[in-house]
Structures are given as structure tokens and as C-alpha cells.
Motif scaffolding. Structure first.
Motif, PDB file in Angstrom:
ATOM      1  N   TYR A  52       0.830  -1.211   0.000  1.00 43.11           N
ATOM      2  CA  TYR A  52       0.000   0.000   0.000  1.00 43.11           C
ATOM      3  C   TYR A  52       0.862   1.258   0.000  1.00 43.11           C
ATOM      4  N   ARG A  53       1.904   1.278   0.819  1.00 46.61           N
ATOM      5  CA  ARG A  53       2.772   2.456   0.876  1.00 46.61           C
ATOM      6  C   ARG A  53       3.506   2.670  -0.446  1.00 46.61           C
ATOM      7  N   ASN A  54       3.947   1.594  -1.082  1.00 46.63           N
ATOM      8  CA  ASN A  54       4.577   1.740  -2.395  1.00 46.63           C
ATOM      9  C   ASN A  54       3.584   2.296  -3.403  1.00 46.63           C
ATOM     10  N   PHE A  55       2.361   1.815  -3.379  1.00 46.14           N
ATOM     11  CA  PHE A  55       1.338   2.286  -4.311  1.00 46.14           C
ATOM     12  C   PHE A  55       0.998   3.749  -4.038  1.00 46.14           C
ATOM     13  N   ALA A  56       0.837   4.115  -2.770  1.00 44.55           N
ATOM     14  CA  ALA A  56       0.473   5.481  -2.411  1.00 44.55           C
ATOM     15  C   ALA A  56       1.581   6.472  -2.749  1.00 44.55           C
ATOM     16  N   ASP A  57       2.838   6.062  -2.598  1.00 45.30           N
ATOM     17  CA  ASP A  57       3.974   6.948  -2.882  1.00 45.30           C
ATOM     18  C   ASP A  57       4.464   6.820  -4.317  1.00 45.30           C
ATOM     19  N   ASP A  58       3.821   5.984  -5.114  1.00 43.83           N
ATOM     20  CA  ASP A  58       4.208   5.715  -6.502  1.00 43.83           C
ATOM     21  C   ASP A  58       5.654   5.249  -6.587  1.00 43.83           C
ATOM     22  N   LYS A  59       6.011   4.320  -5.700  1.00 38.79           N
ATOM     23  CA  LYS A  59       7.345   3.723  -5.692  1.00 38.79           C
ATOM     24  C   LYS A  59       7.238   2.281  -6.177  1.00 38.79           C
TER      25      LYS A  59
END
Length: 47
Positions: free
Chosen positions: A22-29
Motif C-alpha cells: 500500500y505504501r509503495n502504491f500510495a507513494d508511486d514507488k
């Protein structure tokens, strides 16, 4: 009893993995862009 312990460990691991995704998706990483070795093969790095 071991089944409950193993199940609890599995749930914690799945929650941690879900938060990471989720954090990768939210930060576009993207995970493939984190290392030099993988960055040449990563379509998201722009290299």
C-alpha cells in the motif's frame, strides 16, 4: 497450540506485506527501483 502461533505469525507477516504494498502504491514507488542491480530491468525507473 503451534497452529495458533504459526497462524498469528502468518497474519502479522501478511499485514506487514500489505502495508508495504500500500505504501509503495500510495507513494508511486516500485521495489525494482531500489537497487542498482535491478534498475536496468525495471520499466518504472526510466533507465
Amino acid at each position: 497450540m503451534a497452529t495458533y502461533i504459526l497462524g498469528a505469525v502468518l497474519v502479522v507477516a501478511l499485514i506487514a506485506a500489505g502495508r508495504h504494498i500500500y505504501r509503495n502504491f500510495a507513494d508511486d514507488k516500485h521495489d525494482c527501483c531500489g537497487t542498482e542491480m535491478n534498475c536496468t530491468k525495471c520499466p518504472h525507473c526510466g533507465k
